[in-house]
Design a protein around this motif. Sequence first.
Motif, PDB file in Angstrom:
ATOM      1  N   TRP A 181       0.454  -1.612   0.096  1.00  0.00           N
ATOM      2  CA  TRP A 181       0.355  -0.013   0.305  1.00  0.00           C
ATOM      3  C   TRP A 181       0.640   0.990   0.129  1.00  0.00           C
ATOM      4  CZ3 TRP A 181      -2.464  -4.620   2.062  1.00  0.00           C
ATOM      5  CH2 TRP A 181      -3.301  -4.992   1.766  1.00  0.00           C
ATOM      6  N   ILE A 182       2.028   0.817   0.796  1.00  0.00           N
ATOM      7  CA  ILE A 182       2.759   2.552   0.680  1.00  0.00           C
ATOM      8  C   ILE A 182       3.349   2.194  -0.989  1.00  0.00           C
ATOM      9  CG2 ILE A 182       4.928   3.267   1.648  1.00  0.00           C
ATOM     10  CD1 ILE A 182       4.572   1.774   3.755  1.00  0.00           C
ATOM     11  N   ASP A 183       4.294   1.488  -1.071  1.00  0.00           N
ATOM     12  CA  ASP A 183       5.328   1.762  -2.443  1.00  0.00           C
ATOM     13  C   ASP A 183       5.216  -0.413  -2.791  1.00  0.00           C
ATOM     14  OD1 ASP A 183       6.781   1.451  -4.964  1.00  0.00           O
ATOM     15  OD2 ASP A 183       8.139   2.486  -4.264  1.00  0.00           O
ATOM     16  N   PRO A 184       4.592  -0.642  -4.065  1.00  0.00           N
ATOM     17  CA  PRO A 184       4.260  -2.468  -4.856  1.00  0.00           C
ATOM     18  C   PRO A 184       5.695  -2.782  -5.808  1.00  0.00           C
ATOM     19  CG  PRO A 184       2.390  -0.598  -5.509  1.00  0.00           C
ATOM     20  CD  PRO A 184       3.656   0.434  -5.754  1.00  0.00           C
ATOM     21  N   VAL A 185       6.713  -1.487  -5.628  1.00  0.00           N
ATOM     22  CA  VAL A 185       8.052  -1.652  -5.927  1.00  0.00           C
ATOM     23  C   VAL A 185       8.966  -2.521  -4.400  1.00  0.00           C
ATOM     24  CG1 VAL A 185      10.710  -1.512  -6.822  1.00  0.00           C
ATOM     25  CG2 VAL A 185       8.188  -0.427  -7.672  1.00  0.00           C
ATOM     26  N   LEU A 186       8.483  -1.619  -3.664  1.00  0.00           N
ATOM     27  CA  LEU A 186       8.801  -1.668  -2.259  1.00  0.00           C
ATOM     28  C   LEU A 186       9.079  -3.529  -1.599  1.00  0.00           C
ATOM     29  CD1 LEU A 186      10.902  -1.784   0.565  1.00  0.00           C
ATOM     30  CD2 LEU A 186       8.424   0.103   1.614  1.00  0.00           C
ATOM     31  N   ALA A 187       7.166  -3.867  -1.609  1.00  0.00           N
ATOM     32  CA  ALA A 187       7.076  -4.335  -1.531  1.00  0.00           C
ATOM     33  C   ALA A 187       7.541  -6.115  -2.296  1.00  0.00           C
ATOM     34  CB  ALA A 187       5.554  -4.673  -1.398  1.00  0.00           C
ATOM     35  N   LEU A 188       7.511  -5.707  -3.412  1.00  0.00           N
ATOM     36  CA  LEU A 188       8.021  -7.077  -4.020  1.00  0.00           C
ATOM     37  C   LEU A 188       9.697  -6.844  -3.980  1.00  0.00           C
ATOM     38  CD1 LEU A 188       7.762  -8.262  -7.367  1.00  0.00           C
ATOM     39  CD2 LEU A 188       8.787  -5.940  -8.293  1.00  0.00           C
ATOM     40  N   TRP A 189      10.247  -6.139  -4.116  1.00  0.00           N
ATOM     41  CA  TRP A 189      11.711  -6.028  -2.863  1.00  0.00           C
ATOM     42  C   TRP A 189      11.749  -7.535  -1.711  1.00  0.00           C
ATOM     43  CZ3 TRP A 189      16.311  -6.247  -5.710  1.00  0.00           C
ATOM     44  CH2 TRP A 189      16.088  -5.247  -6.569  1.00  0.00           C
ATOM     45  N   LEU A 190      11.180  -6.385  -1.242  1.00  0.00           N
ATOM     46  CA  LEU A 190      11.014  -7.187   0.284  1.00  0.00           C
ATOM     47  C   LEU A 190      10.174  -8.987   0.489  1.00  0.00           C
ATOM     48  CD1 LEU A 190       8.951  -4.826   2.902  1.00  0.00           C
ATOM     49  CD2 LEU A 190      11.862  -5.482   2.273  1.00  0.00           C
ATOM     50  N   SER A 191       9.309  -8.971  -0.702  1.00  0.00           N
ATOM     51  CA  SER A 191       8.441 -10.401  -1.421  1.00  0.00           C
ATOM     52  C   SER A 191       9.692 -11.730  -0.803  1.00  0.00           C
ATOM     53  CB  SER A 191       7.602 -10.912  -2.292  1.00  0.00           C
ATOM     54  OG  SER A 191       9.684 -10.825  -3.346  1.00  0.00           O
ATOM     55  N   PRO A 192      10.654 -12.025  -1.111  1.00  0.00           N
ATOM     56  CA  PRO A 192      11.414 -12.631  -0.538  1.00  0.00           C
ATOM     57  C   PRO A 192      11.495 -13.475   0.752  1.00  0.00           C
ATOM     58  CG  PRO A 192      12.752 -12.194  -2.172  1.00  0.00           C
ATOM     59  CD  PRO A 192      11.726 -11.015  -2.258  1.00  0.00           C
ATOM     60  N   LEU A 193      11.534 -12.094   1.805  1.00  0.00           N
ATOM     61  CA  LEU A 193      11.685 -12.038   3.276  1.00  0.00           C
ATOM     62  C   LEU A 193       9.800 -12.169   3.481  1.00  0.00           C
ATOM     63  CD1 LEU A 193      14.247  -9.163   3.505  1.00  0.00           C
ATOM     64  CD2 LEU A 193      14.689 -10.920   3.740  1.00  0.00           C
ATOM     65  N   THR A 194       8.846 -11.694   3.009  1.00  0.00           N
ATOM     66  CA  THR A 194       7.481 -11.916   3.532  1.00  0.00           C
ATOM     67  C   THR A 194       7.130 -13.293   3.035  1.00  0.00           C
ATOM     68  OG1 THR A 194       7.133  -9.208   2.294  1.00  0.00           O
ATOM     69  CG2 THR A 194       5.347 -10.954   3.007  1.00  0.00           C
ATOM     70  N   ILE A 195       7.378 -13.951   2.380  1.00  0.00           N
ATOM     71  CA  ILE A 195       7.225 -15.474   1.915  1.00  0.00           C
ATOM     72  C   ILE A 195       7.831 -16.119   3.030  1.00  0.00           C
ATOM     73  CG2 ILE A 195       7.057 -17.195   0.374  1.00  0.00           C
ATOM     74  CD1 ILE A 195       7.327 -15.485  -1.728  1.00  0.00           C
ATOM     75  N   GLY A 196       9.044 -15.683   3.507  1.00  0.00           N
ATOM     76  CA  GLY A 196       9.861 -16.855   3.795  1.00  0.00           C
ATOM     77  C   GLY A 196       9.024 -16.400   5.419  1.00  0.00           C
ATOM     78  N   LEU A 197       8.702 -15.422   6.066  1.00  0.00           N
ATOM     79  CA  LEU A 197       8.349 -15.188   7.673  1.00  0.00           C
ATOM     80  C   LEU A 197       7.001 -15.394   7.292  1.00  0.00           C
ATOM     81  CD1 LEU A 197       9.803 -11.672   7.929  1.00  0.00           C
ATOM     82  CD2 LEU A 197      10.266 -13.940   9.238  1.00  0.00           C
ATOM     83  N   LEU A 198       5.771 -15.199   6.178  1.00  0.00           N
ATOM     84  CA  LEU A 198       4.605 -15.784   6.675  1.00  0.00           C
ATOM     85  C   LEU A 198       4.901 -17.180   6.594  1.00  0.00           C
ATOM     86  CD1 LEU A 198       2.496 -13.385   4.358  1.00  0.00           C
ATOM     87  CD2 LEU A 198       2.416 -13.737   6.257  1.00  0.00           C
ATOM     88  N   LEU A 199       5.491 -17.981   5.700  1.00  0.00           N
ATOM     89  CA  LEU A 199       4.806 -19.670   5.162  1.00  0.00           C
ATOM     90  C   LEU A 199       6.161 -20.231   6.659  1.00  0.00           C
ATOM     91  CD1 LEU A 199       5.838 -20.259   1.707  1.00  0.00           C
ATOM     92  CD2 LEU A 199       3.356 -20.844   3.559  1.00  0.00           C
ATOM     93  N   SER A 200       6.611 -19.359   7.091  1.00  0.00           N
ATOM     94  CA  SER A 200       7.900 -20.073   8.508  1.00  0.00           C
ATOM     95  C   SER A 200       6.894 -21.233   9.472  1.00  0.00           C
ATOM     96  CB  SER A 200       8.383 -18.781  10.248  1.00  0.00           C
ATOM     97  OG  SER A 200       7.439 -18.013  10.278  1.00  0.00           O
ATOM     98  N   PRO A 201       6.231 -21.317   9.876  1.00  0.00           N
ATOM     99  CA  PRO A 201       5.544 -22.336  10.790  1.00  0.00           C
ATOM    100  C   PRO A 201       5.247 -23.198   9.802  1.00  0.00           C
ATOM    101  CG  PRO A 201       4.346 -21.172  10.887  1.00  0.00           C
ATOM    102  CD  PRO A 201       4.948 -20.655   9.963  1.00  0.00           C
ATOM    103  N   TRP A 202       5.254 -23.792   8.607  1.00  0.00           N
ATOM    104  CA  TRP A 202       5.163 -24.481   8.043  1.00  0.00           C
ATOM    105  C   TRP A 202       6.668 -24.982   7.318  1.00  0.00           C
ATOM    106  CZ3 TRP A 202       1.583 -20.275   8.004  1.00  0.00           C
ATOM    107  CH2 TRP A 202       0.964 -20.641   8.382  1.00  0.00           C
ATOM    108  N   ILE A 203       7.341 -23.979   7.425  1.00  0.00           N
ATOM    109  CA  ILE A 203       9.297 -24.762   7.151  1.00  0.00           C
ATOM    110  C   ILE A 203       9.598 -25.501   8.017  1.00  0.00           C
ATOM    111  CG2 ILE A 203      10.921 -23.618   6.489  1.00  0.00           C
ATOM    112  CD1 ILE A 203      10.173 -21.758   5.352  1.00  0.00           C
ATOM    113  N   VAL A 204       9.344 -24.887   9.218  1.00  0.00           N
ATOM    114  CA  VAL A 204       9.665 -25.653  10.327  1.00  0.00           C
ATOM    115  C   VAL A 204       8.622 -26.790  10.429  1.00  0.00           C
ATOM    116  CG1 VAL A 204       9.386 -25.536  13.012  1.00  0.00           C
ATOM    117  CG2 VAL A 204       9.684 -23.641  11.555  1.00  0.00           C
ATOM    118  N   SER A 205       7.946 -27.310  10.444  1.00  0.00           N
ATOM    119  CA  SER A 205       6.672 -28.379  10.143  1.00  0.00           C
ATOM    120  C   SER A 205       7.494 -29.121   9.338  1.00  0.00           C
ATOM    121  CB  SER A 205       5.386 -28.246   9.904  1.00  0.00           C
ATOM    122  OG  SER A 205       5.132 -29.431   9.789  1.00  0.00           O
ATOM    123  N   VAL A 206       7.548 -28.599   7.862  1.00  0.00           N
ATOM    124  CA  VAL A 206       8.193 -29.563   6.777  1.00  0.00           C
ATOM    125  C   VAL A 206       8.994 -30.038   6.971  1.00  0.00           C
ATOM    126  CG1 VAL A 206       8.366 -29.505   4.292  1.00  0.00           C
ATOM    127  CG2 VAL A 206       6.454 -28.756   4.820  1.00  0.00           C
TER     128      VAL A 206
END
Length: 646
Positions: free
Chosen positions: A539-564
Amino acid sequence: MTRVRTHTLRQLPQEAPLDMPVQRLHGSAPGSIEVVTQPHGMLVKRLLLIALTAVLGLAASSELRFTFSRDGLDVFEVLLLLFFVPLFSWIAFGFVNSAIGFVKLISGEHPGFSTIPSPGQSLRHRTAVLMPVYNESVEATFSRVRAMTRSIHEAGGADWIDFFILSDSNELHGKRELAAWREVATEAAIPVYYRRREKNTARKPGNIAEWVRRFGAAYECMLVLDADSVMSGDAIVGMAAIMEERPSIGLLQTVPMIINARTLFQRWMRFASEAYGPIASAGLLWWSGSEANFWGHNAIVRTRAFAESCGLPELPGKAPFGGHILSHDMLESALLRRRGWAVHMVMIGGSYEEYPPTIVDHAIRDRRWMQGNLQHLRLLGVSGLHWTSRLHLLIGASAYLTSPGWLLLLLVAIAQVASGAGEILASAAPASVLWLTVLLLFGPKLMGLVWVLADKQRRRDFGGIRSILGSVAVDIPLAMLFAPIAMVTQTKALLGMLLGISSSWHTQDREARRIPAREVIPDLREHLALGVAFAATAWIDPVLALWLSPLTIGLLLSPWIVSVTSDAQSDMAGKSLRIFAATKPDIAWPPNETEMCAMPSVGASSDAVRELVPEHLRPAAGAGRIVHRPQVSDFARAVLPPGWEP
């Protein structure tokens, strides 16, 4: 001299006290024995390492500063530069170290992992193998003891090597250990002793120090293990023989390989350590010389040198930054060198350890290591230390400050964009800086891949080219997803330390178990919240969100990464696809005489316990002993740094 075993089972030998005074860390330094011979050219090597790191760091930071300065530096840009310079220099240091190791290995100048000869007939003094334990699995622990004592006997060290289990376990656990000790000691081909402390003062270093003060005078050297360590008899006897021949060495540290990897996380870590680790280790050996490090296990130490140099005081103040020194090993190597003893690291076969089975167990151990390493910041001013020893202490502490540093850098960059003061750092930075950053981050993996593919035997050990490429293809995205999880975990641990929360001493869980995602969600609240915050930057800057997406995905999936990654069953698919295939880390010495390093099976009925000893270290049916072995001096010249003299 041949020691004859009696039929009387003794829990402990006759005491042989050795004084181990507590060291003064400040004020006048103790006198040096000055017996160490420094390998040639070490100052030039270290200055070259530092200079190359500085060149890369200054080149990137100068380019970034020039870009920022075009319209004047604001507060955000100053803060970004303050974080960027040390963080970029940190990854530059790792890249330069790995690049040097890659050149040494690929050129054949460094032999890599070599199987050590074990001329037992050259031993003249006694060595004690010490295994400290704390409420560990009794079956697994004593299976390792049984395997190693048999292997020591087969390697010809029975007359000179004793084995001690040094227990800090509770009383109930101690009774089970004592019963297991009686069974193992009765059948062992070498003396096996057992001692349990009533009070666990100073944890593992206190355990070792208590043994030194009671029995140390009877042993020239002590080989220190962890409860999850396994070493072949050839490695143990061979290292003792090197210590006999090289009287200036106070400590010889091996680089252990990972065994008993059952979960996906363990197999991933084992692949990474065996594919990328050797080039980093070879680089470390290149510049460490006789000022190498001690990791607290899988290392042999001269007992008298340790006693006179390594009595550890408590740090002033309360834990976590005061009290007992947790990461005692790095300080002990520095104190040994302060007294004039050489501290070397070698890459040999026959040295193994286990790895935490899950990300959760890894984080628990990492929290303890963080506290110990950050205590080292208070030890940088210890009087009389070699400057390379101070560098080791600083590197260890810095490793745990990079995660909070990266997070702060990200938050400043986001605040800059949100305030309208500028665009995201990744977009504002020159393309040359971005490409250089990518090279430094992924260059060591590329060099490790080239090194593995360059040799036919290594390709076969890693399962073939298809398996290697598939493993790297899985490793890279997994590493990218895991990086933000580790970043937040370490930052959270640091904040806890700053609030005065000390790391407690718990038994390490070494058993594979699947962790349901819902079980770890409460412990990953901060990870998930930060992931949501990063996603909200769209909502601030789509380009910023795109650059942060690898970190965002890793953090949001963290419980499932730990589990798998914790699941041994999910790893079966990886095994069938030959992803993270097991390797054979030992290289025979001489070539094709693999039975030289054979280690007997553990003799337990459990298949899980049998896997604690690598399959290729178990004796083949009908395999006989090798009578002719190379001289230990040949091996010492091969694994110790070039130019080093006795």
